[in-house]
Design an enzyme around this catalytic site. Structure first.
Site, mmCIF file in Angstrom:
data_model
loop_
_atom_site.group_PDB
_atom_site.id
_atom_site.type_symbol
_atom_site.label_atom_id
_atom_site.label_comp_id
_atom_site.label_asym_id
_atom_site.label_seq_id
_atom_site.Cartn_x
_atom_site.Cartn_y
_atom_site.Cartn_z
ATOM 1 N N LYS A 141 97.483 -1.959 36.698
ATOM 2 C CA LYS A 141 98.177 -3.137 37.247
ATOM 3 C C LYS A 141 99.056 -3.789 36.158
ATOM 4 O O LYS A 141 99.104 -3.291 35.048
ATOM 5 C CB LYS A 141 97.150 -4.124 37.825
ATOM 6 C CG LYS A 141 96.108 -3.467 38.758
ATOM 7 C CD LYS A 141 96.592 -3.285 40.198
ATOM 8 C CE LYS A 141 95.763 -2.290 40.965
ATOM 9 N NZ LYS A 141 94.967 -2.798 42.062
HETATM 10 C C1 PLP Z 1 93.910 -2.595 42.966
HETATM 11 C C2 PLP Z 1 93.827 -3.389 44.193
HETATM 12 C C3 PLP Z 1 92.649 -4.061 44.561
HETATM 13 C C4 PLP Z 1 91.347 -3.842 43.853
HETATM 14 O O1 PLP Z 1 91.284 -4.384 42.569
HETATM 15 P P1 PLP Z 1 90.092 -3.939 41.601
HETATM 16 O O2 PLP Z 1 90.329 -4.757 40.376
HETATM 17 O O3 PLP Z 1 90.218 -2.470 41.372
HETATM 18 O O4 PLP Z 1 88.809 -4.293 42.281
HETATM 19 C C5 PLP Z 1 92.675 -4.885 45.664
HETATM 20 N N1 PLP Z 1 93.779 -5.025 46.402
HETATM 21 C C6 PLP Z 1 94.923 -4.383 46.099
HETATM 22 C C7 PLP Z 1 96.130 -4.601 46.943
HETATM 23 C C8 PLP Z 1 94.988 -3.535 44.995
HETATM 24 O O5 PLP Z 1 96.119 -2.873 44.724
#
Ligand code: PLP
Length: 388
Positions: free
Chosen positions: A190
């Site tokens: 991210k």
């Molecule tokens: C990556 C993601 C998540 C999950 O986040 P984590 O930190 O892996 O639990 C939730 N929603 C969206 C849209 C994502 O892209």
């Protein structure tokens, strides 16, 4: 570097951007006595809130999923309740609804932006609807002013999944502050990372305090607030979704480079967006002039003769050394768990299905040089030519 070496180097879809400063920040925590529940966590919350602006209040948590789960708990969602959710999202958006016993009611997305629209949400609202959950697809903001207006008219709260939306704004206001709660993820690919981690945002300080307590076993006093060490009471049914001090230190250090990170993403996105001129190729992008995207990645949708050839297209790009991804690989209601639980109508979500089955996510992160972006464009054109 010779041309042959450059050509042999693979371009990653996502690569965490870790600097010497990041390393020093984490090591400094390890040299001290406080590894969780301490000043770095509080500072990260304050600094992330300042980055968002508009008197945001933030609660650091252990993942994006934790943030979403806490949102469902804090809003009191439970059995018998329906929550409107996007079909085109990460499964965590829906799992957070399912885990409190509520039922996700999926809606299709817009084909140009990948986002749910006020019209589609309005059509799905029923007597059991207790919340609306939206995702800012690839960091492109949903039409939050209209969605919030609609939700207010029905007296229901909006949860914003901001996992791809660090830096996403509408007319200057950050995503995650339009609805009642915003949920961020700091998973490695991210925008910024803490290894695992997340953040909850809200403009309501009391709600932030309540979520902060549920995050930490439902205890009434933080470590710093205890007058007698070890003494506390429990005022809510809690969980342990805390972020460690090592993670918080890394997050703070990462956040210091967010402006440069977003600038490079925007630049790479613009340069890569020339792919919209390739026949039978569409680029998912913001349509609203007030919108600022966080440019998480660039999603192309293959139409016409290229449509059925997505997997061959991916293989072709990979052969050119370009690593890609798919956001997201299935509409959530088509994923086996949800399909078996609620049944699935294959014609119900045509736009979400098109993105899952005919799209490719291309990298735009700060790990790419201008030459890398140009290499992606060249490889993409070559593969399109070959398969078209
Ligand atoms: C990556 C993601 C998540 C999950 O986040 P984590 O930190 O892996 O639990 C939730 N929603 C969206 C849209 C994502 O892209």
């Amino acid at each position: 570097m010779s041309e042959a070496t450059a050509a042999a180097e693979r371009i990653a879809f996502g690569r965490p951007w870790i600097t010497g400063e990041d390393r020093r920040a984490v090591l400094e925590v390890l040299d001290g006595p406080i590894l969780t529940h301490g000043p770095k966590g509080r500072a990260f919350e304050t600094e992330f809130a300042a980055f968002m602006g508009d008197s945001a209040h933030c609660v650091a948590v252990s993942s994006g999923m934790a943030a979403l789960h806490l949102a469902s708990i804090a809003l009191g969602l439970g059995p018998g309740d329906e929550v409107i959710a996007p079909a085109q999202t990460h499964v965590a958006t829906a799992n957070a609804i399912e885990w409190v016993g509520a039922r996700p009611v999926f809606v299709d997305c817009d084909e140009a932006t990948g986002n749910v629209t006020p019209d589609r949400i309005a059509a799905a609202i029923g007597p059991r609807t207790k919340a609306i959950s939206v995702v800012h697809f690839d960091g492109i903001p949903c039409d939050m002013p209209s969605i919030v207006q609609l939700a207010d008219r029905h007296g229901i709260p909006v949860i914003e999944d901001c996992a791809l939306a660090v830096g996403t704004r509408i007319a200057g206001m950050h995503a995650g502050l339009f609805g009642v709660l915003g949920c961020f993820s700091f998973y490695p690919v991210k925008h910024i990372t803490t290894g695992e981690g997340g953040m909850v945002s809200t403009r309501d300080p009391d709600l932030a305090a309540r979520i902060g307590r549920i995050r930490a076993h439902g205890v009434d006093k933080t470590f710093a607030e205890r007058t007698i060490p070890g003494m506390y009471d429990v005022v809510a049914l809690g969980l342990n979704y805390r972020m460690s001090e090592m993670q918080s230190a890394l997050g703070r250090s990462q956040l210091r480079r967010i402006d440069e990170n977003l600038r490079q993403r925007a630049m790479n996105f613009e340069r890569l967006a020339v792919l919209r001129d390739v026949p039978s190729v569409r680029v998912i992008d913001a349509a609203d002039p007030r919108a600022t995207s966080s440019h998480y990645c660039l999603t192309v949708v293959l139409d016409g003769p290229l449509g059925p050839k997505r997997d061959a297209f991916v293989t072709g790009l990979n052969a050119h050394g370009i690593e890609t991804s798919i956001y997201y690989p299935q509409p959530v209601p088509r994923m086996r768990f949800y399909r078996e639980r609620y049944g699935y109508d294959p014609s119900a979500f045509p736009n979400a299905t098109a993105i899952s089955d005919r799209s490719i996510a291309l990298p735009v992160g700060p790990h790419l040089s201008t030459a890398d972006v140009d290499r992606i464009v060249g490889a993409f054109r070559a593969v399109a030519e070959e398969l078209g």
